[in-house]
Structure formats: structure tokens, C-alpha cells
Design a protein around this motif. Structure first.
Motif, PDB file in Angstrom:
ATOM      1  N   ALA A 192       0.181   8.880 -14.161  1.00 25.47           N
ATOM      2  CA  ALA A 192       1.292   9.417 -14.968  1.00 25.47           C
ATOM      3  C   ALA A 192       2.637   8.756 -14.631  1.00 25.47           C
ATOM      4  O   ALA A 192       2.590   8.351 -13.590  1.00 25.47           O
ATOM      5  N   PHE A 193       3.301   9.083 -15.570  1.00 24.06           N
ATOM      6  CA  PHE A 193       4.565   8.546 -15.390  1.00 24.06           C
ATOM      7  C   PHE A 193       5.946   9.476 -15.488  1.00 24.06           C
ATOM      8  O   PHE A 193       5.833  10.098 -16.356  1.00 24.06           O
ATOM      9  N   PHE A 194       7.015   9.210 -14.791  1.00 21.87           N
ATOM     10  CA  PHE A 194       8.211   9.704 -14.938  1.00 21.87           C
ATOM     11  C   PHE A 194       9.331   8.638 -15.578  1.00 21.87           C
ATOM     12  O   PHE A 194       9.123   7.441 -15.204  1.00 21.87           O
ATOM     13  N   TYR A 244       4.372  16.833 -15.026  1.00 27.17           N
ATOM     14  CA  TYR A 244       4.997  15.609 -15.203  1.00 27.17           C
ATOM     15  C   TYR A 244       5.887  15.700 -16.248  1.00 27.17           C
ATOM     16  O   TYR A 244       5.647  16.279 -17.330  1.00 27.17           O
ATOM     17  N   ASN A 245       6.908  14.716 -16.314  1.00 29.61           N
ATOM     18  CA  ASN A 245       7.760  14.654 -17.610  1.00 29.61           C
ATOM     19  C   ASN A 245       6.799  14.258 -18.760  1.00 29.61           C
ATOM     20  O   ASN A 245       6.885  14.794 -19.647  1.00 29.61           O
ATOM     21  N   ILE A 246       5.936  13.182 -18.534  1.00 27.48           N
ATOM     22  CA  ILE A 246       5.305  12.758 -19.448  1.00 27.48           C
ATOM     23  C   ILE A 246       3.916  12.183 -18.740  1.00 27.48           C
ATOM     24  O   ILE A 246       3.868  11.451 -17.906  1.00 27.48           O
ATOM     25  N   ASP A 247       2.880  12.788 -19.234  1.00 30.54           N
ATOM     26  CA  ASP A 247       1.482  12.455 -18.699  1.00 30.54           C
ATOM     27  C   ASP A 247       0.829  11.917 -19.655  1.00 30.54           C
ATOM     28  O   ASP A 247       0.137  12.785 -20.741  1.00 30.54           O
ATOM     29  N   ILE A 248       0.652  10.678 -19.651  1.00 32.17           N
ATOM     30  CA  ILE A 248       0.219   9.934 -20.849  1.00 32.17           C
ATOM     31  C   ILE A 248      -1.436  10.301 -20.967  1.00 32.17           C
ATOM     32  O   ILE A 248      -2.152  10.251 -22.222  1.00 32.17           O
ATOM     33  N   PHE A 249      -2.064  10.704 -19.894  1.00 35.52           N
ATOM     34  CA  PHE A 249      -3.310  11.064 -20.021  1.00 35.52           C
ATOM     35  C   PHE A 249      -3.518  12.489 -20.827  1.00 35.52           C
ATOM     36  O   PHE A 249      -4.784  12.525 -21.593  1.00 35.52           O
ATOM     37  N   SER A 250      -2.814  13.388 -20.680  1.00 29.04           N
ATOM     38  CA  SER A 250      -3.012  14.850 -21.109  1.00 29.04           C
ATOM     39  C   SER A 250      -1.892  14.906 -22.371  1.00 29.04           C
ATOM     40  O   SER A 250      -2.002  15.921 -22.930  1.00 29.04           O
ATOM     41  N   ALA A 251      -1.165  14.041 -22.538  1.00 31.57           N
ATOM     42  CA  ALA A 251      -0.238  14.178 -23.998  1.00 31.57           C
ATOM     43  C   ALA A 251      -1.081  14.552 -24.994  1.00 31.57           C
ATOM     44  O   ALA A 251      -0.538  15.302 -25.692  1.00 31.57           O
ATOM     45  N   SER A 252      -2.014  13.814 -25.180  1.00 31.86           N
ATOM     46  CA  SER A 252      -2.605  14.137 -26.410  1.00 31.86           C
ATOM     47  C   SER A 252      -3.267  15.251 -26.649  1.00 31.86           C
ATOM     48  O   SER A 252      -3.617  15.876 -27.758  1.00 31.86           O
ATOM     49  N   ARG A 253      -3.575  16.122 -25.472  1.00 27.15           N
ATOM     50  CA  ARG A 253      -4.012  17.226 -25.647  1.00 27.15           C
ATOM     51  C   ARG A 253      -3.046  18.510 -25.412  1.00 27.15           C
ATOM     52  O   ARG A 253      -3.390  19.658 -25.765  1.00 27.15           O
ATOM     53  N   LEU A 254      -1.752  18.336 -25.200  1.00 27.54           N
ATOM     54  CA  LEU A 254      -0.717  19.140 -25.240  1.00 27.54           C
ATOM     55  C   LEU A 254      -0.368  19.337 -26.902  1.00 27.54           C
ATOM     56  O   LEU A 254      -0.101  18.358 -27.441  1.00 27.54           O
ATOM     57  N   MET A 255       0.010  20.637 -27.013  1.00 25.85           N
ATOM     58  CA  MET A 255       0.691  20.907 -28.352  1.00 25.85           C
ATOM     59  C   MET A 255       2.164  21.334 -28.183  1.00 25.85           C
ATOM     60  O   MET A 255       2.458  21.998 -27.048  1.00 25.85           O
ATOM     61  N   VAL A 256       2.820  21.177 -29.138  1.00 22.40           N
ATOM     62  CA  VAL A 256       4.352  21.502 -29.103  1.00 22.40           C
ATOM     63  C   VAL A 256       4.434  22.840 -30.090  1.00 22.40           C
ATOM     64  O   VAL A 256       4.086  22.497 -31.262  1.00 22.40           O
ATOM     65  N   ASN A 257       5.167  23.778 -29.793  1.00 26.50           N
ATOM     66  CA  ASN A 257       5.197  24.985 -30.626  1.00 26.50           C
ATOM     67  C   ASN A 257       4.156  25.464 -31.339  1.00 26.50           C
ATOM     68  O   ASN A 257       4.422  25.822 -32.540  1.00 26.50           O
ATOM     69  N   ILE A 272      14.167   3.704 -15.879  1.00 24.41           N
ATOM     70  CA  ILE A 272      13.377   3.107 -15.042  1.00 24.41           C
ATOM     71  C   ILE A 272      12.065   4.071 -15.077  1.00 24.41           C
ATOM     72  O   ILE A 272      12.013   5.265 -14.901  1.00 24.41           O
ATOM     73  N   SER A 273      10.833   3.482 -15.456  1.00 19.40           N
ATOM     74  CA  SER A 273       9.769   4.162 -15.412  1.00 19.40           C
ATOM     75  C   SER A 273       8.870   4.115 -14.119  1.00 19.40           C
ATOM     76  O   SER A 273       9.011   3.319 -13.378  1.00 19.40           O
ATOM     77  N   ILE A 274       8.506   5.148 -13.497  1.00 20.28           N
ATOM     78  CA  ILE A 274       8.156   5.491 -12.129  1.00 20.28           C
ATOM     79  C   ILE A 274       6.599   5.951 -12.370  1.00 20.28           C
ATOM     80  O   ILE A 274       6.381   6.872 -12.834  1.00 20.28           O
ATOM     81  N   TRP A 275       5.423   5.056 -11.852  1.00 21.13           N
ATOM     82  CA  TRP A 275       3.818   5.387 -12.246  1.00 21.13           C
ATOM     83  C   TRP A 275       3.648   5.857 -11.011  1.00 21.13           C
ATOM     84  O   TRP A 275       3.687   5.218  -9.929  1.00 21.13           O
ATOM     85  N   ASP A 276       3.008   7.007 -11.155  1.00 22.43           N
ATOM     86  CA  ASP A 276       1.896   7.684  -9.880  1.00 22.43           C
ATOM     87  C   ASP A 276       0.726   7.437 -10.480  1.00 22.43           C
ATOM     88  O   ASP A 276       0.236   7.730 -11.583  1.00 22.43           O
ATOM     89  N   THR A 277      -0.085   6.881  -9.563  1.00 16.11           N
ATOM     90  CA  THR A 277      -1.459   6.538  -9.774  1.00 16.11           C
ATOM     91  C   THR A 277      -2.317   7.298  -8.683  1.00 16.11           C
ATOM     92  O   THR A 277      -1.870   7.967  -7.686  1.00 16.11           O
ATOM     93  N   ALA A 278      -3.689   7.350  -9.022  1.00 18.39           N
ATOM     94  CA  ALA A 278      -4.808   7.948  -8.350  1.00 18.39           C
ATOM     95  C   ALA A 278      -5.302   7.131  -7.234  1.00 18.39           C
ATOM     96  O   ALA A 278      -5.523   5.975  -7.591  1.00 18.39           O
TER      97      ALA A 278
END
Ligand SMILES: Nc1nc2c(ncn2[C@@H]2O[C@H](COP(=O)(O)OP(=O)(O)OP(=O)(O)O)[C@@H](O)[C@H]2O)c(=O)[nH]1
Ligand SMILES: [Mg+2]
Length: 260
Positions: free
Chosen positions: A71-73, A5-18, A82-88
Motif C-alpha cells: 500500500a502507499f501513502f 491507508y490513505n490509498i490502498d491500491i489493493f483494496s481500492a477497487s473494493r471500496l465504495m464512495v457514498n 513523495i509516495s511511500i510504499w509499505d510492502t509485505a
């Protein structure tokens, strides 16, 4: 293959940059555009919500894994975001649905054309989640996997100039468009929206194929155009709440000038 996903708010905090321990959500917050409006995909598991969104945003059909949480794009549409939300769709995430729908300007109620139960679920399980959406929220009813039942949808993905496919859709269609249109009528009733002043069922019921791309652009872009009035309304409201500090300084200066 996993869908990214462009931005996955659920996994965002677990992902690291550089390799620095900076969460992506935090790193992006300075540059992230603010969404003007929110669109949400709802529907039972396996109907193809993630695949539809991936087809539209990435122009591809790839294997997906069942969505966890949501998650949203972010899609730029002209000058708007426009935010487009994908739900489970899985039952265990049902409780999160109304949170995702909060403040939504458009909701895509998705079913699978080869599964009558997936249409039933929309009414029985998902419709009540939309109670937190905007009062003037727009609803679309979308029957996905049309490539399995409709030759037109199956052919949509073939290369231009290619021989017509020998394959014929072989799965029985369980949900007719009229069934979806009847559901649209019941959705309007549930939402206490007047049928005459709402969008007509013919323009709000789509049959799509995430696999071949059939009607996918049409679906999203029709909705983007329809939510423009909501965007303009929200922007106007925000502007009327904005205090112009320059104006206030000028006013102060004038007053003190007047009294001195
Ligand atoms: N033939 C066909 N298969 C599709 C289509 N869209 C999705 N699928 C398949 O259906 C399965 C489920 O697709 P997903 O997009 O993960 O479904 P989902 O609605 O996001 O499911 P949850 O995340 O569990 O709620 C996958 O195996 C997809 O490859 C389609 O248009 N046609
Ligand atoms: Mg999914």
C-alpha cells in the motif's frame, strides 16, 4: 485494530464512495496528485514497517495487521509529492517486492534490533529485489524496536516533564549499529556504488522506535531531503519531453504568414 491507508491500491477497487458503486481509486484519480518520487520500505515480516509509516504519517502507534501485498501513502514535502510504499514481509508476497521497488529513489531496508535473523534476511532475501530500483537509488538501513533495548529510545515517547520511566529495556539487543553499518557497505558493493561518492554509513543507518517515535521523523525527513535531486532531475526530464502546443501554433502561423 486495522491500520487504514490513505490509498490502498489493493483494496481500492473494493471500496465504495457514498454508497455509490464508485471505486475510490477511480473517484480520486481526477484529484490525486502525481508522485514526484518513490520511497519503499522493505524487510522481514514483523520488523515494524507498517508501524513506522503509521507513526510518521498518523503520529500514532496502533496495533497493526500483517500487510497483504502493499500500500502507499502520499506525502507532500514542500512543493513535491513523495509516495511511500509499505510492502509485505511475508514470504508468500516475496514475488511482488521487485515490482514495488521499480523506479524507487530511496529504499529503507528495515530490521528488528532484537532479531539477528531479520538483518540476515535483508541481505539474503530482500537485497535482490532492489535490482529494479533507480540506478542512483539511496539506501537506508533501519533497526526498529529500539525502545526494547535502548533507554533513550524508550524515554523518547514519554510526556515532557513526566517522571523518568521506571521501566528499563529488558530485551537483549541482537544487532549492533556496527553490524548494520557493515551491511550498508555490502549493499553499496552489491549495487556497484562507489563508497566514496555515496552517503556515508553513519548517516544512512538509523535505530528507530515506531512505538515511541524515536528517530522516526529524522529517518523519513533525512531521506526526503536526499531524494530532492532525483525529483529535480525527473522534472527536468519531463519538461524537456513536453511539447508546447502554443509554440507550435505560433510557428505554424509565422510559416504560413511567410509563404502567403
Ligand atoms: N516494541 C515495539 N514494537 C513494535 C515496534 N514497531 C512495531 N512493533 C510491533 O511489531 C509487530 C509488527 O509490526 P508491523 O508494523 O505490523 O510489522 P511489519 O514489518 O509491517 O510486518 P508485515 O506487514 O507482516 O511485513 C506489531 O505487533 C507491532 O505492534 C516498535 O518500534 N517497538
Ligand atoms: Mg506491515
Amino acid at each position: 485494530m486495522k491500520v487504514k491507508y490513505n490509498i490502498d491500491i489493493f483494496s481500492a477497487s473494493r471500496l465504495m464512495v457514498n454508497k455509490r458503486r464508485v471505486p475510490i481509486a477511480m473517484a480520486d484519480s481526477a484529484t490525486m496528485k502525481r508522485p514526484d518520487v518513490k520511497l519503499v520500505l522493505l524487510g522481514d515480516m514483523n520488523v515494524g514497517k507498517t508501524s513506522l509509516l503509521h507513526r510518521y504519517m498518523a503520529r500514532k502507534f496502533t496495533e497493526t495487521v500483517s500487510t497483504v501485498g502493499g500500500a502507499f501513502f502520499l506525502k507532500q514535502w514542500g512543493p513535491y509529492n513523495i509516495s511511500i510504499w509499505d510492502t509485505a514481509g511475508r514470504e508468500q508476497f516475496h514475488g511482488l517486492g521487485s515490482m514495488y521497488c521499480r523506479g524507487a529513489a530511496a529504499i529503507i531496508l528495515t530490521y528488528d534490533v532484537t532479531s539477528w535473523q531479520s538483518l540476515v534476511e535483508l541481505e539474503e532475501r530482500f537485497l535482490s529485489l532492489t535490482d529494479t530500483a533507480n540506478e542512483d537509488c539511496i539506501y537506508a538501513i533501519v533497526g526498529n524496536k529500539a525502545d526494547l533495548t535502548d533507554p533513550k529510545a524508550l524515554e523518547a515517547g514519554s510526556e515532557e516533564g513526566a517522571e523518568p520511566s521506571e521501566r528499563r529495556p529488558s530485551v537483549r539487543k541482537q544487532v549492533q549499529r556496527e553490524d548494520a553499518m557493515a551491511l550498508y557497505g555490502r549493499v553499496l558493493k552489491y549495487k556497484l556504488q562507489d563508497e566514496k561518492s555515496s552517503q556515508p554509513a553513519e548517516s544512512m543507518c538509523f535505530e528507530t522506535s515506531a512505538k515511541t517515535g524515536y528517530n522516526v521523523d529524522l529517518l523519513f525527513e533525512t531521506l526526503f531531503d536526499m531524494v530532492l535531486p532525483s525529483i529535480l532531475k525527473k522534472r527536468a526530464e519531463n519538461n524537456s519531453h513536453t511539447v508546447d502546443l502554443e509554440d507550435r501554433r505560433d510557428a505554424k502561423r509565422t510559416r504560413s504568414g511567410c509563404c502567403s
